[in-house]
Write an enzyme that holds these catalytic residues in place. Structure first.
Site, PDB file in Angstrom:
ATOM      1  N   CYS A  76     -10.135  -5.309   0.012  1.00  0.00           N
ATOM      2  CA  CYS A  76     -11.277  -4.389   0.090  1.00  0.00           C
ATOM      3  C   CYS A  76     -12.122  -4.535  -1.189  1.00  0.00           C
ATOM      4  O   CYS A  76     -11.703  -5.176  -2.164  1.00  0.00           O
ATOM      5  CB  CYS A  76     -10.795  -2.945   0.261  1.00  0.00           C
ATOM      6  N   CYS A 101      -4.012   0.490  -2.668  1.00  0.00           N
ATOM      7  CA  CYS A 101      -3.874  -0.707  -1.832  1.00  0.00           C
ATOM      8  C   CYS A 101      -2.784  -1.630  -2.394  1.00  0.00           C
ATOM      9  O   CYS A 101      -2.427  -1.558  -3.575  1.00  0.00           O
ATOM     10  CB  CYS A 101      -5.181  -1.482  -1.802  1.00  0.00           C
ATOM     11  N   CYS A 150     -10.468  -3.492  -4.499  1.00  0.00           N
ATOM     12  CA  CYS A 150      -9.440  -4.444  -4.937  1.00  0.00           C
ATOM     13  C   CYS A 150     -10.071  -5.725  -5.473  1.00  0.00           C
ATOM     14  O   CYS A 150      -9.560  -6.326  -6.418  1.00  0.00           O
ATOM     15  CB  CYS A 150      -8.474  -4.755  -3.801  1.00  0.00           C
ATOM     16  N   ASN A 179       0.836  -1.201   0.000  1.00  0.00           N
ATOM     17  CA  ASN A 179       0.000   0.000   0.000  1.00  0.00           C
ATOM     18  C   ASN A 179       0.871   1.251   0.000  1.00  0.00           C
ATOM     19  O   ASN A 179       1.926   1.300   0.645  1.00  0.00           O
ATOM     20  CB  ASN A 179      -1.015  -0.006   1.147  1.00  0.00           C
ATOM     21  N   GLU A 188      -2.924  -4.780  -3.103  1.00  0.00           N
ATOM     22  CA  GLU A 188      -3.350  -5.703  -4.159  1.00  0.00           C
ATOM     23  C   GLU A 188      -3.321  -5.015  -5.524  1.00  0.00           C
ATOM     24  O   GLU A 188      -2.844  -5.571  -6.515  1.00  0.00           O
ATOM     25  CB  GLU A 188      -4.776  -6.206  -3.885  1.00  0.00           C
ATOM     26  N   GLU A 202       0.328   5.283   0.557  1.00  0.00           N
ATOM     27  CA  GLU A 202      -0.636   6.298   1.007  1.00  0.00           C
ATOM     28  C   GLU A 202      -0.231   7.687   0.544  1.00  0.00           C
ATOM     29  O   GLU A 202       0.846   7.889  -0.036  1.00  0.00           O
ATOM     30  CB  GLU A 202      -0.754   6.233   2.537  1.00  0.00           C
TER      31      GLU A 202
HETATM   32  N1  THU Z   1      -5.345  -1.541   2.363  1.00  0.00           N
HETATM   33  C1  THU Z   1      -4.766  -2.368   1.444  1.00  0.00           C
HETATM   34  O1  THU Z   1      -3.601  -2.171   1.062  1.00  0.00           O
HETATM   35  N2  THU Z   1      -5.494  -3.417   0.971  1.00  0.00           N
HETATM   36  C2  THU Z   1      -6.782  -3.695   1.328  1.00  0.00           C
HETATM   37  O2  THU Z   1      -7.383  -4.612   0.789  1.00  0.00           O
HETATM   38  C3  THU Z   1      -7.435  -2.906   2.380  1.00  0.00           C
HETATM   39  C4  THU Z   1      -6.707  -1.694   2.841  1.00  0.00           C
HETATM   40  C5  THU Z   1      -4.571  -0.405   2.874  1.00  0.00           C
HETATM   41  C6  THU Z   1      -5.049   0.937   2.420  1.00  0.00           C
HETATM   42  C7  THU Z   1      -4.534   1.841   3.538  1.00  0.00           C
HETATM   43  O3  THU Z   1      -3.209   2.222   3.215  1.00  0.00           O
HETATM   44  C8  THU Z   1      -4.503   0.954   4.749  1.00  0.00           C
HETATM   45  O4  THU Z   1      -4.632  -0.379   4.284  1.00  0.00           O
HETATM   46  C9  THU Z   1      -5.598   1.240   5.751  1.00  0.00           C
HETATM   47  O5  THU Z   1      -6.837   1.248   5.149  1.00  0.00           O
END
Ligand code: THU
Length: 135
Positions: free
Chosen positions: A94, A57, A97, A46, A59, A48
């Site tokens: 999520c 994310c 994704c 991930n 994935e 940000e």
């Molecule tokens: N996140 C992911 O990388 N993958 C997911 O399937 C769910 C959430 C990350 C996004 C963000 O940087 C952190 O988790 C908190 O939501």
């Protein structure tokens, strides 16, 4: 389906991938690892942003890397996901994704993850998004 040994190995790759995470806002590193038919492994993490909605994310980051490296001829056999700060490193993709994954995953592609009890589990990626949107 992967053998238990293969699944563990791919999950470890997802853990390694999480070490590259840029997640200063959530403090929630996530890693993903794609296993391709060629045997190659592609990492994603991930990433940000101060403008939170721009976050990508792990994935989708792995999918973007796979396409960017022009490896699309090598199909995705499995994807493992790892949540660094969760109990047992349990995480499933999520909703956004899931939609991105089904775009590229076949019916046989499996998601490797630790369930809420810490058990390493494999399920078809398509099982995570019934009645998906398609054009
Ligand atoms: N996140 C992911 O990388 N993958 C997911 O399937 C769910 C959430 C990350 C996004 C963000 O940087 C952190 O988790 C908190 O939501």
């Amino acid at each position: 389906m992967l053998s238990p040994t293969q699944a563990e190995a791919l999950f470890e790759e997802a853990q390694k991938a999480s070490e590259s995470s840029y997640s200063p806002y959530s403090q929630f590193p996530v890693g993903a690892a794609l296993l391709l038919t060629s045997g190659d492994i592609i990492h994603g993490c991930n990433v940000e942003n101060a403008s939170f909605g721009l976050t990508i994310c792990a994935e989708r980051s792995a999918l973007v890397s796979w396409i960017s490296q022009a490896k699309q001829a090598d199909a995705i056999v499995a994807i493992a996901v790892y949540g660094a700060n969760t109990k047992y490193h349990h995480i499933t993709p999520c909703g956004a994704c899931r939609q991105s994954l089904v775009e590229f995953c076949g019916d046989d592609t499996v998601l490797v993850f630790r369930d809420a009890f810490g058990e390493l589990t494999q399920k078809p990626v398509t099982a995570f998004l019934p009645d998906r949107f398609e054009l």
